[in-house]
Motif scaffolding. Structure first.
Motif, PDB file in Angstrom:
ATOM      1  N   LEU A  82       0.734  -1.242   0.384  1.00  0.00           N
ATOM      2  CA  LEU A  82      -0.023  -0.136  -0.048  1.00  0.00           C
ATOM      3  C   LEU A  82       0.641   1.378   0.028  1.00  0.00           C
ATOM      4  CD1 LEU A  82      -2.558  -1.029   2.450  1.00  0.00           C
ATOM      5  CD2 LEU A  82      -2.544  -1.416   0.251  1.00  0.00           C
ATOM      6  N   VAL A  83       0.793   2.766  -0.993  1.00  0.00           N
ATOM      7  CA  VAL A  83       1.338   2.989  -1.227  1.00  0.00           C
ATOM      8  C   VAL A  83       0.782   4.100  -0.286  1.00  0.00           C
ATOM      9  CG1 VAL A  83       2.566   4.643  -2.524  1.00  0.00           C
ATOM     10  CG2 VAL A  83       2.752   2.185  -3.350  1.00  0.00           C
ATOM     11  N   SER A  84       0.472   5.611   0.163  1.00  0.00           N
ATOM     12  CA  SER A  84       0.972   6.633   0.539  1.00  0.00           C
ATOM     13  C   SER A  84       0.455   7.627  -0.067  1.00  0.00           C
ATOM     14  CB  SER A  84       1.415   7.023   1.887  1.00  0.00           C
ATOM     15  OG  SER A  84       0.447   6.176   3.147  1.00  0.00           O
ATOM     16  N   TYR A  85      -0.354   8.607  -0.060  1.00  0.00           N
ATOM     17  CA  TYR A  85       0.067   9.678  -0.573  1.00  0.00           C
ATOM     18  C   TYR A  85      -1.160  11.054   0.468  1.00  0.00           C
ATOM     19  CZ  TYR A  85       1.280   7.331  -4.651  1.00  0.00           C
ATOM     20  OH  TYR A  85       1.767   7.083  -6.354  1.00  0.00           O
ATOM     21  N   ARG A  86      -0.954  12.358  -0.457  1.00  0.00           N
ATOM     22  CA  ARG A  86      -1.154  13.273   0.468  1.00  0.00           C
ATOM     23  C   ARG A  86      -2.985  13.709   0.211  1.00  0.00           C
ATOM     24  NH1 ARG A  86       2.095  16.703   3.230  1.00  0.00           N
ATOM     25  NH2 ARG A  86       0.558  18.472   3.915  1.00  0.00           N
ATOM     26  N   GLY A  87      -3.243  12.484  -0.604  1.00  0.00           N
ATOM     27  CA  GLY A  87      -4.840  12.508  -0.974  1.00  0.00           C
ATOM     28  C   GLY A  87      -4.852  12.071  -2.108  1.00  0.00           C
ATOM     29  N   ALA A  88      -6.737  11.922  -1.749  1.00  0.00           N
ATOM     30  CA  ALA A  88      -6.476  10.255  -2.825  1.00  0.00           C
ATOM     31  C   ALA A  88      -6.715  10.785  -4.603  1.00  0.00           C
ATOM     32  CB  ALA A  88      -8.239  10.648  -2.931  1.00  0.00           C
ATOM     33  N   ALA A  89      -6.060  12.138  -5.179  1.00  0.00           N
ATOM     34  CA  ALA A  89      -6.372  12.830  -6.882  1.00  0.00           C
ATOM     35  C   ALA A  89      -4.556  12.250  -6.737  1.00  0.00           C
ATOM     36  CB  ALA A  89      -7.048  14.261  -6.664  1.00  0.00           C
ATOM     37  N   PRO A  90      -3.805  13.156  -6.295  1.00  0.00           N
ATOM     38  CA  PRO A  90      -2.661  12.916  -6.296  1.00  0.00           C
ATOM     39  C   PRO A  90      -2.471  11.201  -6.413  1.00  0.00           C
ATOM     40  CG  PRO A  90      -2.196  13.759  -4.640  1.00  0.00           C
ATOM     41  CD  PRO A  90      -3.802  13.566  -4.491  1.00  0.00           C
ATOM     42  N   ALA A  91      -3.443  10.202  -5.685  1.00  0.00           N
ATOM     43  CA  ALA A  91      -3.036   8.205  -6.126  1.00  0.00           C
ATOM     44  C   ALA A  91      -3.991   7.828  -6.957  1.00  0.00           C
ATOM     45  CB  ALA A  91      -4.220   7.888  -5.014  1.00  0.00           C
ATOM     46  N   LEU A  92      -5.074   8.494  -7.391  1.00  0.00           N
ATOM     47  CA  LEU A  92      -5.247   8.647  -8.764  1.00  0.00           C
ATOM     48  C   LEU A  92      -4.536   9.460  -9.531  1.00  0.00           C
ATOM     49  CD1 LEU A  92      -8.478   7.149 -10.110  1.00  0.00           C
ATOM     50  CD2 LEU A  92      -9.088   9.599 -10.206  1.00  0.00           C
ATOM     51  N   ASN A  93      -3.912  10.205  -9.766  1.00  0.00           N
ATOM     52  CA  ASN A  93      -3.156  10.747 -10.758  1.00  0.00           C
ATOM     53  C   ASN A  93      -2.126   9.564 -11.186  1.00  0.00           C
ATOM     54  OD1 ASN A  93      -4.276  12.459 -11.322  1.00  0.00           O
ATOM     55  ND2 ASN A  93      -3.574  14.709 -10.249  1.00  0.00           N
ATOM     56  N   ASP A  94      -1.177   9.189  -9.737  1.00  0.00           N
ATOM     57  CA  ASP A  94      -0.290   7.731  -9.923  1.00  0.00           C
ATOM     58  C   ASP A  94      -1.158   6.133 -10.100  1.00  0.00           C
ATOM     59  OD1 ASP A  94       1.911   9.371  -9.496  1.00  0.00           O
ATOM     60  OD2 ASP A  94       2.814   8.467  -7.651  1.00  0.00           O
ATOM     61  N   ALA A  95      -1.692   6.334 -10.258  1.00  0.00           N
ATOM     62  CA  ALA A  95      -2.196   5.060 -10.849  1.00  0.00           C
ATOM     63  C   ALA A  95      -2.906   5.724 -12.394  1.00  0.00           C
ATOM     64  CB  ALA A  95      -3.946   4.532 -10.724  1.00  0.00           C
TER      65      ALA A  95
END
Length: 318
Positions: free
Chosen positions: A179-192
């Protein structure tokens, strides 16, 4: 007798000052802290609520995104603000319940906040990068078991509602992933979308557009049936992971000690906002359910939080 008269006088003064406060509030813009980066589920719902509540209150609600630590940084700031009704925040199962089991030395507790009411409920979704070598839950489970610990899923930080979606899916599927942590859902989605992580744990509210645009592929939704705006994404039961049940929620909170007249006025504005055609139609587009009935009350949220704290204690094995 004199004591009784004095008590009644104080009570009357308190009542009149409370009424005066309710009539004059709000006299300036309200800071609305979103404890995540812009673009995620909490941010989308907060902005919808803020616009309509601002109209009802005839005053601006100014969004401030304060991300980090799964929402704890923003919630800490909100809990330490003056309880005068001019600092509002949006919270969820991660920031206001699971955080006590995922983060050490949390500088706030459930009693640090005064609930205003529930805004909406959301349906969690697991989405994968478009070139991930699996298209179904069964294929994904097989891949993960053949490559233990190699599959990566992004989320909005340990303790966030997205992290809980990840944990619920991983547990239901009985697989080992990173599991990879981000500062928010949007950055995580962008990386996906960019292929930097294999997938993302998110709510339909913020990931549906990317799925429908083919930027990521929807794997499974935590719901009893398929969502109208994600008709190709199977529900948990039909996908073979019936235990993947992680309905999300978003509620509004003030710092503890906020005056009851202020809470009541914000609750009234919240009810008007949720009932508005704008919020109703937009939430429907995002596959989120607007709060209704008792869910809109401060008391409902006050009772919900401790139940959620216990629920995630069990899920997280604490």
């Amino acid at each position: 007798m004199i004591g009784s008269v004095r008590f009644l006088a104080v009570a009357a003064l308190t009542l009149s000052s409370g009424l005066a406060m309710a009539q004059s509030y709000p006299s300036k813009p309200i800071t609305f802290i979103v404890p995540f980066a812009a673009g995620g589920t909490s941010d989308v719902i907060a902005r919808l609520a803020a616009d309509e509540m601002g109209r009802a209150l005839d005053q601006r609600l100014v969004i401030e995104n304060v991300g980090g630590a799964g929402g704890s940084i923003g919630l800490t700031r909100a809990s330490r603000a003056a309880p005068d009704g001019y600092t509002l925040t949006i919270g969820n199962a991660g920031t206001n319940a699971a955080v006590y089991w995922t983060t050490e030395n949390v500088p706030f507790k459930p009693e640090s906040f005064a609930p205003v009411g529930l805004v909406a409920k959301t349906s969690p979704v697991i989405a994968l990068r478009k070139n991930f070598p699996a298209a179904t839950v069964a294929e994904t489970i097989a891949y993960a078991k053949q490559n233990p610990g190699k599959m990566t899923l992004g989320h909005a930080g340990v303790g966030s509602s997205n992290y809980l979606i990840c944990m619920s899916f991983v547990k239901a599927a009985a697989i080992d992933v990173s599991l990879v942590s981000y500062r928010g859902a949007a950055p995580a989605l962008n990386d996906a979308m960019g292929g930097h992580v294999d997938g993302v744990c998110d709510a339909a509210t913020s990931v549906a557009a990317a799925i429908n645009a083919g930027e990521v592929k929807g794997l499974v939704v935590s719901a009893h049936q398929r969502l109208k705006n994600l008709p190709e994404v199977p529900a948990a039961q039909e996908a073979g992971v019936p235990a993947f049940q992680a309905e999300g929620w978003n509620a509004l909170f003030l710092p503890a000690g906020a005056p009851e007249p202020v809470i009541a006025k914000l609750n009234e504005a919240l009810r008007k906002a949720v009932a508005s055609d704008t919020v109703q139609s937009r939430l429907a587009e995002l596959s989120a359910l607007p709060a209704s009935g008792e869910e809109l009350t401060a008391d409902y949220v006050r009772q919900l939080v401790p139940k959620e704290v216990e629920k995630y204690r069990v899920l997280l094995g604490k």
